[in-house]
Design a protein around this motif. Structure first.
Motif, PDB file in Angstrom:
ATOM      1  N   ASP A  37      26.929  51.913  37.512  1.00 37.66           N
ATOM      2  CA  ASP A  37      28.372  51.674  37.595  1.00 37.66           C
ATOM      3  C   ASP A  37      28.795  51.561  39.061  1.00 37.66           C
ATOM      4  O   ASP A  37      28.116  52.054  39.959  1.00 37.66           O
ATOM      5  N   SER A  38      29.914  50.887  39.268  1.00 37.99           N
ATOM      6  CA  SER A  38      30.445  50.729  40.626  1.00 37.99           C
ATOM      7  C   SER A  38      31.809  50.054  40.550  1.00 37.99           C
ATOM      8  O   SER A  38      32.092  49.312  39.606  1.00 37.99           O
ATOM      9  N   ASP A  39      32.638  50.327  41.546  1.00 39.33           N
ATOM     10  CA  ASP A  39      33.823  49.491  41.725  1.00 39.33           C
ATOM     11  C   ASP A  39      33.558  48.511  42.856  1.00 39.33           C
ATOM     12  O   ASP A  39      32.549  48.608  43.567  1.00 39.33           O
ATOM     13  N   VAL A  40      34.425  47.527  42.996  1.00 34.61           N
ATOM     14  CA  VAL A  40      34.335  46.548  44.081  1.00 34.61           C
ATOM     15  C   VAL A  40      35.738  46.359  44.654  1.00 34.61           C
ATOM     16  O   VAL A  40      36.697  46.126  43.910  1.00 34.61           O
ATOM     17  N   TYR A  41      35.828  46.465  45.969  1.00 36.95           N
ATOM     18  CA  TYR A  41      37.095  46.297  46.680  1.00 36.95           C
ATOM     19  C   TYR A  41      37.132  44.881  47.236  1.00 36.95           C
ATOM     20  O   TYR A  41      36.268  44.481  48.025  1.00 36.95           O
ATOM     21  N   ALA A  42      38.109  44.099  46.797  1.00 38.45           N
ATOM     22  CA  ALA A  42      38.161  42.689  47.186  1.00 38.45           C
ATOM     23  C   ALA A  42      38.224  42.509  48.699  1.00 38.45           C
ATOM     24  O   ALA A  42      37.596  41.598  49.245  1.00 38.45           O
ATOM     25  N   TYR A  43      38.959  43.369  49.392  1.00 37.57           N
ATOM     26  CA  TYR A  43      39.141  43.207  50.838  1.00 37.57           C
ATOM     27  C   TYR A  43      37.825  43.356  51.588  1.00 37.57           C
ATOM     28  O   TYR A  43      37.552  42.635  52.546  1.00 37.57           O
ATOM     29  N   PHE A  44      36.977  44.299  51.129  1.00 36.14           N
ATOM     30  CA  PHE A  44      35.664  44.489  51.756  1.00 36.14           C
ATOM     31  C   PHE A  44      34.610  43.556  51.164  1.00 36.14           C
ATOM     32  O   PHE A  44      33.547  43.391  51.749  1.00 36.14           O
ATOM     33  N   GLN A  60      45.263  39.532  44.906  1.00 33.92           N
ATOM     34  CA  GLN A  60      43.932  40.104  44.713  1.00 33.92           C
ATOM     35  C   GLN A  60      43.258  40.469  46.036  1.00 33.92           C
ATOM     36  O   GLN A  60      42.116  40.929  46.037  1.00 33.92           O
ATOM     37  N   ALA A  61      43.927  40.324  47.152  1.00 35.27           N
ATOM     38  CA  ALA A  61      43.314  40.623  48.440  1.00 35.27           C
ATOM     39  C   ALA A  61      42.906  42.086  48.541  1.00 35.27           C
ATOM     40  O   ALA A  61      41.895  42.414  49.188  1.00 35.27           O
ATOM     41  N   HIS A  62      43.678  42.957  47.938  1.00 33.30           N
ATOM     42  CA  HIS A  62      43.367  44.385  47.993  1.00 33.30           C
ATOM     43  C   HIS A  62      43.163  44.963  46.590  1.00 33.30           C
ATOM     44  O   HIS A  62      43.370  46.157  46.381  1.00 33.30           O
ATOM     45  N   SER A  63      42.738  44.136  45.662  1.00 35.25           N
ATOM     46  CA  SER A  63      42.479  44.600  44.297  1.00 35.25           C
ATOM     47  C   SER A  63      41.152  45.344  44.202  1.00 35.25           C
ATOM     48  O   SER A  63      40.236  45.115  45.006  1.00 35.25           O
ATOM     49  N   HIS A  64      41.071  46.224  43.230  1.00 32.94           N
ATOM     50  CA  HIS A  64      39.821  46.890  42.863  1.00 32.94           C
ATOM     51  C   HIS A  64      39.517  46.582  41.402  1.00 32.94           C
ATOM     52  O   HIS A  64      40.394  46.723  40.547  1.00 32.94           O
ATOM     53  N   HIS A  65      38.290  46.169  41.138  1.00 32.11           N
ATOM     54  CA  HIS A  65      37.786  46.036  39.782  1.00 32.11           C
ATOM     55  C   HIS A  65      36.521  46.890  39.679  1.00 32.11           C
ATOM     56  O   HIS A  65      35.900  47.203  40.705  1.00 32.11           O
ATOM     57  N   SER A  66      36.137  47.263  38.458  1.00 32.44           N
ATOM     58  CA  SER A  66      34.957  48.121  38.288  1.00 32.44           C
ATOM     59  C   SER A  66      34.035  47.572  37.209  1.00 32.44           C
ATOM     60  O   SER A  66      34.463  46.849  36.298  1.00 32.44           O
ATOM     61  N   LEU A  67      32.767  47.950  37.326  1.00 28.52           N
ATOM     62  CA  LEU A  67      31.736  47.588  36.359  1.00 28.52           C
ATOM     63  C   LEU A  67      31.050  48.864  35.858  1.00 28.52           C
ATOM     64  O   LEU A  67      30.769  49.771  36.642  1.00 28.52           O
TER      65      LEU A  67
END
Length: 266
Positions: free
Chosen positions: A26-33, A51-58
């Motif tokens: 599992d992990s999240d992803v930060y769009a900005y980074f 979505q520049a500073h959005s976070h999504h997770s898997l």
């Protein structure tokens, strides 16, 4: 002395079967980074208008050891433990709907998980987060997707957790415990739709020189009455023809030399 020994078919408790899996990845992803965030013990889901500073997770679960056939899955629920969001990840909790989707491609943390590796496909369920949804377990029904995984009709690359809307105010900001937090790992809880039917149990009654063997009709499909002169066998199918009465199979015989009986299913 003449003796008759009875062997019982083993019984299975008729209880609902539930299996709980924890993530393999599992992990999240930060769009900005364009990379996982700096908080590996949490999975952030946050919205941003561009979505520049959005976070999504898997979140991915390996269910290859699941012994419940797809057709017998009654429910499958994704359970997540909600945390108080880290202020550096966009402030405190802001409620809203978290969409749970099927992830559409294989992914890993190495060399680096990227924003464009997240491929949300069809919607699997929705988690509604409120101001009270902190430090509690929340869950969503994902039965349809898990059945597809179990049947092999779609590949299992896990779930995508994303905001239902990137623009709806207040902009969603929630966090869930990751697999790094041992006591609060995400869970996939799968329950069989029906309890297994108990194996039939063989019983014996003796009156004078007559014996009667009996076992229930329900659950006895495929079971055969066998007999042998010794426990080690050879075991052969009984030549007696069972008669059904009041939901019970019965076989009557005259007591003679020692004989062993059992119900057998290949």
């Amino acid at each position: 002395m003449k003796a008759i020994l009875l062997l019982f078919a083993s019984a299975v408790l008729a209880v609902a079967e539930t299996v709980t899996f924890t993530p393999s990845l599992d992990s999240d992803v930060y769009a900005y980074f364009d990379a996982p965030s700096f908080t590996p013990d949490s999975l952030n889901v946050g919205a941003h208008p561009t979505q520049a500073h959005s976070h999504h997770s898997l979140v991915q679960f390996n269910i290859s050891t699941l012994a419940i056939p797809a057709a017998e899955i009654g429910t499958a629920k994704l359970r997540l433990f909600s945390l108080i969001p880290n202020s550096s990840n966009g402030g405190g909790l802001r409620g809203g709907n978290v969409s749970v989707h099927r992830q559409g491609q294989a992914w890993s943390l190495s060399p680096t998980l990227r924003w464009n590796h997240i491929k949300p496909q069809e919607l699997a369920g929705t988690i509604t987060m409120t101001a009270a949804s902190t430090e509690v377990w929340v869950e969503v029904d994902v039965t349809t997707l898990v059945k597809q995984w179990a049947a092999g009709t779609v590949p299992n690359y896990g779930f995508v957790l994303k905001p239902e809307s990137e623009t709806l105010e207040p902009l969603l900001n929630v966090e869930f415990a990751s697999m790094e937090l041992t006591s609060f790992k995400p869970q996939l809880v799968i329950t069989r739709s029906t309890a297994p039917v108990p194996n039939p149990v063989l019983s014996i009654a003796k009156q004078g020189n007559q014996i009667t063997l009996a076992w229930p009709v329900t659950g006895s499909t495929g079971w055969t009455l066998q007999e042998a002169d010794n426990l080690s066998g050879p075991w052969t199918a009984s030549t007696a023809t069972p008669a059904s009465s009041a939901g019970v199979w019965q076989v009557s015989a005259t007591a003679g030399s020692r004989k062993f009986f059992r119900l057998y299913k290949p």
